[in-house]
Enzyme design. Structure first.
Site, mmCIF file in Angstrom:
data_model
loop_
_atom_site.group_PDB
_atom_site.id
_atom_site.type_symbol
_atom_site.label_atom_id
_atom_site.label_comp_id
_atom_site.label_asym_id
_atom_site.label_seq_id
_atom_site.Cartn_x
_atom_site.Cartn_y
_atom_site.Cartn_z
ATOM 1 N N LYS A 260 17.231 -32.004 -61.841
ATOM 2 C CA LYS A 260 16.412 -32.761 -62.787
ATOM 3 C C LYS A 260 16.158 -34.123 -62.154
ATOM 4 O O LYS A 260 17.092 -34.907 -61.980
ATOM 5 C CB LYS A 260 17.180 -32.942 -64.096
ATOM 6 C CG LYS A 260 17.343 -31.648 -64.870
ATOM 7 C CD LYS A 260 16.155 -31.433 -65.758
ATOM 8 C CE LYS A 260 16.434 -30.387 -66.815
ATOM 9 N NZ LYS A 260 15.269 -30.229 -67.684
ATOM 10 N N ASP B 190 12.672 -30.483 -61.104
ATOM 11 C CA ASP B 190 11.937 -30.573 -62.365
ATOM 12 C C ASP B 190 11.747 -32.050 -62.684
ATOM 13 O O ASP B 190 12.722 -32.769 -62.897
ATOM 14 C CB ASP B 190 12.727 -29.877 -63.479
ATOM 15 C CG ASP B 190 11.928 -29.759 -64.772
ATOM 16 O OD1 ASP B 190 10.857 -30.401 -64.860
ATOM 17 O OD2 ASP B 190 12.375 -29.034 -65.678
ATOM 18 N N GLU C 116 8.617 -28.555 -61.140
ATOM 19 C CA GLU C 116 8.121 -28.353 -62.509
ATOM 20 C C GLU C 116 7.503 -29.638 -63.032
ATOM 21 O O GLU C 116 8.073 -30.711 -62.872
ATOM 22 C CB GLU C 116 9.292 -27.980 -63.434
ATOM 23 C CG GLU C 116 9.650 -26.518 -63.425
ATOM 24 C CD GLU C 116 10.826 -26.225 -64.345
ATOM 25 O OE1 GLU C 116 10.809 -26.660 -65.509
ATOM 26 O OE2 GLU C 116 11.764 -25.564 -63.876
ATOM 27 N N ASP D 36 5.457 -26.283 -67.173
ATOM 28 C CA ASP D 36 6.434 -25.989 -68.220
ATOM 29 C C ASP D 36 5.948 -26.598 -69.541
ATOM 30 O O ASP D 36 5.321 -25.920 -70.355
ATOM 31 C CB ASP D 36 7.808 -26.536 -67.790
ATOM 32 C CG ASP D 36 8.872 -26.378 -68.855
ATOM 33 O OD1 ASP D 36 8.594 -25.787 -69.903
ATOM 34 O OD2 ASP D 36 10.007 -26.848 -68.644
ATOM 35 N N LYS E 258 9.554 -20.278 -71.679
ATOM 36 C CA LYS E 258 10.672 -20.392 -72.614
ATOM 37 C C LYS E 258 10.215 -19.744 -73.917
ATOM 38 O O LYS E 258 9.400 -20.325 -74.640
ATOM 39 C CB LYS E 258 10.979 -21.861 -72.868
ATOM 40 C CG LYS E 258 11.447 -22.590 -71.625
ATOM 41 C CD LYS E 258 11.571 -24.066 -71.905
ATOM 42 C CE LYS E 258 12.171 -24.773 -70.707
ATOM 43 N NZ LYS E 258 11.705 -26.156 -70.605
#
Ligand SMILES: [Mg+2]
Length: 348
Positions: free
Chosen positions: A151, A181, A207, A232, A259
């Site tokens: 992240k 991401d 991402e 995303d 998701k």
């Protein structure tokens, strides 16, 4: 058919950072359907401020009540009505899938649900200080992960790129696949130079480099980036097939990250995947802080859509996040998520 729901607050072992702040607890609803002694349970899980169906609890419960009534009367899921409410749709789809599986949590008949095959997952390294992130990275590698998602966008960019450079000095691309991401943390102005910097370190993909709803800028990045881009947050709220097609054709990402709780439930996720496949766009599935009921459904769907023999690592590691998670026959061994119900049968 008897339908009811309950809710539950789950507590994170460690505060969980997302693109919209830090969570210490997570509130989920559980839909329960019962018919002829068979029970199906599905989780409706919303991420505050991130899901398209985020709303005050009272309003959410009103909609849940309405859907429960509708399902009780018709015996089916009102799919089109639920497009704007992906978390509710996913909960009902899960409960129905379990009913169809005669009450088993093996929702679809796959090698994964039979406990014969694990699904490769990526390790996740949360936002934190340089020292914390480095320690977690080492921990993941020791545990057997071959793909780690970092992240980024939380600490100083120079520190982050130094961390990535450092990791690459010790671990080659063959040893570890790195995904990053950015959760929309770059700007249209600085994104391209950052993508170029990142591309020196053999990164699999990034991402959501910039915030969603900047299609033209995102399309330009996808065209010019030396690093494959995965969408995303961009997919949140894009619930109609026409809009999905338009988004994929205008932005042309390398990948989309799905998701189910956020991106259209099982139906919407399958729809995204086939629209992407038709356009040569890759994808993977990830969980979104659901408890184990939701995580199991996400994993079962993943095995059904992509399996058998899934090679692309998926994002299904969130089951270990809670101190008070619901018991499910799921287990992470090395870098794979497994169902363990088959072993119980063997043991008996
Ligand atoms: Mg993401």
């Amino acid at each position: 058919m008897k339908i009811s729901y309950t809710d539950r607050v789950l507590h994170f072992k460690q505060p969980a950072g997302t693109s919209r702040g830090v969570y210490t607890t997570h509130h989920s609803y559980y839909v329960r359907i019962e018919q002829d002694g068979v029970v199906g349970i599905g989780e409706c899980s919303v991420l505050p401020d991130l899901s398209s169906d985020t709303m005050p609890a009272k309003r959410y419960e009103q909609i849940l009540n309405k859907v429960c009534g509708f399902v009780e009367k018709t015996g089916g899921i009102p799919y089109e009505m639920l497009r704007p409410y992906p978390s509710i749709l996913f909960g009902f789809e899960t409960a129905f899938a379990q009913m169809d599986a005669k009450g088993s949590t093996a929702l679809f008949d796959t090698p994964f649900s039979r406990g014969e095959e694990g699904i490769t997952i990526n390790g996740l390294v949360w936002m934190g200080t340089f020292e914390e992130m480095y320690a977690r990275m080492e921990e993941k590698l020791k545990a057997g992960f071959r793909c780690v998602k970092l992240k980024i966008g939380a600490i100083d960019w120079q520190k982050e790129i130094a961390l990535i450079k450092h990791i690459r000095q010790y671990f080659s691309r063959d040893q570890i696949e790195l995904r990053v991401d950015a959760n929309g943390g770059f700007t249209p102005e600085n994104a391209m130079s950052r993508l170029e910097e990142l591309s020196r370190y053999d990164i699999h993909s990034i991402e959501q480099p910039i915030r969603q709803h900047q299609w033209r800028e995102m399309a330009r990045l996808c065209r010019e980036s030396p690093l494959p881009i995965a969408l995303d947050e961009e997919l949140i709220g894009v619930n109609q097939p026409d809009m999905k097609r338009r988004l994929l054709e205008e932005i042309r990402p390398a990948y989309i990250v799905l998701k189910p709780s956020l991106h259209g439930g099982m139906m919407g996720t399958r729809e995204w995947i086939s629209l992407a496949q038709e356009r040569g766009i890759g994808s993977w599935i990830t969980s979104a802080l659901e408890s184990n009921i939701g995580l199991n459904a996400v994993a079962q769907l993943c095995a059904d859509v992509y399996g058998p023999g899934i090679t692309m690592p998926q994002g299904l590691g969130t089951g270990l996040l809670y101190t008070d998670n619901i018991d499910m026959p799921l287990e992470i061994r090395g870098d794979k998520l497994w169902t363990i119900q088959n072993e119980h049968h063997v043991a008996e």
